[in-house]
Design a protein around this motif. Structure first.
Motif, short mmCIF file in Angstrom:
data_model
loop_
_atom_site.label_atom_id
_atom_site.label_comp_id
_atom_site.label_asym_id
_atom_site.label_seq_id
_atom_site.Cartn_x
_atom_site.Cartn_y
_atom_site.Cartn_z
N ARG A 430 -59.06 -18.35 40.75
CA ARG A 430 -58.12 -18.96 39.99
C ARG A 430 -58.54 -18.95 38.29
NH1 ARG A 430 -54.04 -22.22 42.48
NH2 ARG A 430 -54.65 -22.35 44.40
N LEU A 431 -57.73 -18.84 37.61
CA LEU A 431 -58.04 -18.82 35.87
C LEU A 431 -58.14 -20.42 35.60
CD1 LEU A 431 -55.01 -16.64 34.53
CD2 LEU A 431 -57.43 -16.04 34.82
N PRO A 432 -59.52 -20.22 34.95
CA PRO A 432 -59.86 -21.48 34.18
C PRO A 432 -58.96 -22.07 33.29
CG PRO A 432 -61.35 -19.87 33.53
CD PRO A 432 -60.58 -19.34 34.59
N GLU A 433 -58.47 -23.23 33.30
CA GLU A 433 -57.42 -23.92 32.38
C GLU A 433 -58.02 -24.01 31.07
OE1 GLU A 433 -56.16 -27.98 33.60
OE2 GLU A 433 -54.80 -27.94 31.91
N GLY A 434 -57.21 -23.40 30.23
CA GLY A 434 -57.62 -23.46 28.84
C GLY A 434 -58.70 -22.68 28.26
N GLN A 435 -59.09 -21.77 29.10
CA GLN A 435 -60.18 -20.84 28.65
C GLN A 435 -59.69 -19.30 28.68
OE1 GLN A 435 -63.71 -21.57 31.11
NE2 GLN A 435 -63.23 -23.75 31.27
N VAL A 436 -60.80 -18.41 27.93
CA VAL A 436 -60.39 -17.16 28.08
C VAL A 436 -61.18 -16.38 29.03
CG1 VAL A 436 -60.55 -15.02 26.54
CG2 VAL A 436 -60.04 -17.04 25.44
N THR A 437 -60.43 -15.43 29.97
CA THR A 437 -60.98 -14.60 30.97
C THR A 437 -60.92 -13.28 30.65
OG1 THR A 437 -60.69 -16.53 32.46
CG2 THR A 437 -60.98 -14.56 33.48
N VAL A 438 -61.77 -12.73 30.72
CA VAL A 438 -61.76 -11.25 30.50
C VAL A 438 -62.01 -10.39 31.55
CG1 VAL A 438 -62.68 -9.08 29.30
CG2 VAL A 438 -62.77 -11.28 28.16
N LEU A 439 -60.99 -9.67 31.73
CA LEU A 439 -60.90 -8.76 33.25
C LEU A 439 -60.91 -7.28 33.16
CD1 LEU A 439 -58.02 -10.89 34.98
CD2 LEU A 439 -60.52 -11.24 35.47
N SER A 440 -61.30 -6.62 34.04
CA SER A 440 -61.22 -5.29 33.88
C SER A 440 -61.13 -4.82 35.52
CB SER A 440 -62.55 -4.72 33.57
OG SER A 440 -62.66 -3.20 33.33
N ILE A 441 -60.84 -3.35 35.76
CA ILE A 441 -60.85 -3.10 36.91
C ILE A 441 -61.91 -2.02 37.56
CG2 ILE A 441 -59.25 -1.15 38.38
CD1 ILE A 441 -56.80 -2.11 36.72
N SER A 442 -62.57 -2.18 38.42
CA SER A 442 -63.58 -1.57 38.93
C SER A 442 -63.18 -0.45 39.88
CB SER A 442 -64.80 -2.20 39.32
OG SER A 442 -65.88 -1.72 39.88
N GLY A 443 -63.33 0.69 39.81
CA GLY A 443 -62.80 1.78 41.08
C GLY A 443 -61.58 2.38 40.50
N ASN A 444 -61.20 3.14 41.48
CA ASN A 444 -60.07 4.22 41.30
C ASN A 444 -58.57 3.37 41.31
OD1 ASN A 444 -61.67 6.19 40.75
ND2 ASN A 444 -61.57 6.93 42.68
#
Length: 535
Positions: A430-444
């Motif tokens: 789950r996304l943490p409330e009120g915070q910044v989350t940086v995501l990326s895709i690993s793999g094809n």
């Protein structure tokens, strides 16, 4: 319970109006698609009654309308074309039963994820090919020239061009008038919802009043005033129909998944596709007892249901009941409908189904393997029975996957470790409330890995004020499936009061997002294009 009852009462007027709208629009569609399938139009009407009403109670999606759809109708035609005319009804009902059994089986084993192995490129080629078959198949009814049943349809069209002197000008005029009226009524806001039904009525009245000599529905079949009593299908016909029934079941389920993914529930979530499978399966099993053609989720009918103001699944229940009442009260009047009028309507529907230039362009530009799979699938629909083309599409999709997909893919969280460096971690549930989350895709990123990627995205539920930065560096040839996935995730994030930002977006990928219509949905998200100097 009182709250649920109160909500039901509050939504009743809107659902009743939506049900009436889809019923009136669906009547000419149901008859027309039955004609495309090469069966008595009444079997399409029965499906619009029983399948729509029963499906409303059993499927996972609140809005999914189950009926005889256009692409399914073309596939049914290719199955029934070699069957003697006297045996077609019995064969049709067994086909409906077997399709339902296969669909139920897919739902029970939770095979919803397997539909991800049919690429969007293959499905696009199949839909365009099927739509062209609808158009070619109705040229005979439109012109009054009897085309040869079966064979390659494009050759039948060529035969028509060689016999233009035998075209019935009155039939052609009725068909073109119907098509013109549909297009004209769609431009009038108050007539838009009746734009399919009113032209059929007008054409019927003109033919009747002017005594124009054209073929009518009564020339190919009778429409009784009443609903059928239950009859058990002839199971002795089942062995010879197993292979085509499996193909129809796969096709119907793939189309229904596309409808469900494009039609979120009232709370923004996506309905359980496996429940849709089970619901459609049980629906087809039950409706096979009531002389119904095979049914599946219809994209156009579901979209109309939503746009007409449906709030709950009761709208589809009302739609089925209203069609049933109209059959009881005025069924034989449908025999007066001119076949050229229905042909004009179906040709217009087929042309609109084929018209998807942005999707074709995106597949051609952003997926080299996808473009040839799309072309190959399209060509297979024109030279092979349509039910086998879906098998070719499945095999092509798996072949592309085996060749290009070397490892799995998932979403990871990027955690800053200083000096512009990041550490990869497992993405949070789950996304943490009120915070910044940086995501990326690993793999094809590949159409068959998109479901795994989407499942690993953090849920935005309860995370008001969160910010998601999704880094897409290196995702150049992702295809239209990624665009749709980002669009769905953006809807969920926004629905829970959070924000999605797409970062490091390649200019080509950014153009694809714009061309597929995903950009307006994502809204005010920030797109940071990779500069040429940074590559």
């Amino acid at each position: 319970m009182p709250a649920r009852k109160q909500r039901w009462r509050r939504s009743l007027p809107a659902d009743l109006m939506a049900g009436a709208t889809t019923a009136l629009v669906g009547i000419p569609q149901a008859m027309g698609f039955a004609i495309v399938a090469g069966v008595n139009p009444v079997y399409g009407l029965y499906a619009a009654t029983f399948a729509t009403a029963i499906g409303a109670l059993l499927t996972g999606s609140s809005y999914l309308k189950v009926m005889l759809s256009n692409i399914l109708a073309v596939s049914i035609y290719s199955v029934l074309a070699p069957i003697p005319e006297a045996d077609i009804p019995a064969t049709l009902f067994v086909l409906t039963l077997l399709v339902g059994i296969f669909q139920l089986g897919f739902g029970l084993v939770r095979a919803g994820s397997l539909t991800g192995f049919i690429s969007n490129a293959v499905l696009t080629g199949f839909i365009i090919g099927g739509a062209l078959l609808i158009i070619l198949g109705q040229l005979g009814n439109l012109t009054g020239y009897e085309l040869e049943r079966g064979g390659i349809r494009i050759f039948a069209a060529a035969d028509l061009l060689r016999h233009t002197a035998e075209i019935n000008p009155q039939a052609l005029a009725v068909g073109l008038l119907t098509t013109g009226l549909v297009l004209a009524f769609r431009r009038v806001p108050h007539l838009r919802t009746a734009a399919l039904l009113l032209p059929i009525i007008i054409a019927t009245l003109i033919v009747r009043a002017a005594e124009i000599e054209v073929a009518l529905v009564s020339d190919i079949s009778a429409i009784p005033a009443g609903l059928p009593a239950p009859v058990i299908p002839d199971l002795a016909l089942a062995p010879g129909l197993l292979v085509p029934a499996l193909a129809l079941a796969i096709l119907g389920l793939v189309m229904a998944v596309g409808v469900t993914e494009k039609t979120p529930e009232p709370d923004g979530t996506i309905a359980d596709v496996n429940q849709d499978f089970r619901g459609q399966g049980i629906t087809n099993i039950l409706t096979s007892l009531f002389q119904c053609a095979p049914a599946s989720g219809s994209l156009s009918a579901t979209a109309l249901n939503v746009s007409a103001g449906a709030e709950t699944r009761a709208a589809n229940l009302f739609s089925g009941v209203i069609v049933g009442l109209l059959i009881l009260l005025a069924g034989p009047l449908a025999e007066l409908i001119p076949l050229p009028a229905l042909a004009g309507l179906l040709i217009l529907i087929g042309a609109e189904l084929m018209y998807r230039p942005h999707e074709i362009a995106c597949i051609w530009k952003y997926s080299r393997s996808g473009r040839w799979a799309m072309v190959a699938t399209f060509l297979s629909t024109q030279v092979l029975p349509l039910q086998y083309s879906i098998y070719i599409g499945v095999f092509l999709s798996l072949a592309i996957y085996l060749v290009t997909s070397t490892r799995g893919a998932s979403v990871v969280r990027l955690v800053p470790v200083g000096e512009g460096m990041f550490r990869e971690e497992r993405a949070p549930d789950r996304l943490p409330e009120g915070q910044v989350t940086v995501l990326s895709i690993s793999g094809n990123v590949f159409f068959a890995t998109l479901q795994a990627i989407e499942r690993s995205l953090p849920s935005p539920e309860g995370a008001r004020g969160a910010v998601v930065i999704f880094a897409l560096r290196g995702q150049v040839e992702a295809g239209t499936g990624l665009f749709r996935m980002l669009e769905r995730y953006a809807r969920q994030v926004h629905a829970h009061g959070s924000r999605l930002i797409l970062a490091e977006v390649d200019p080509g990928l950014l153009a694809g997002l714009s061309e597929t219509g995903a950009t307006p949905v994502i809204g005010e998200s920030i797109f940071e294009a990779i500069r040429a100097a940074d590559r």
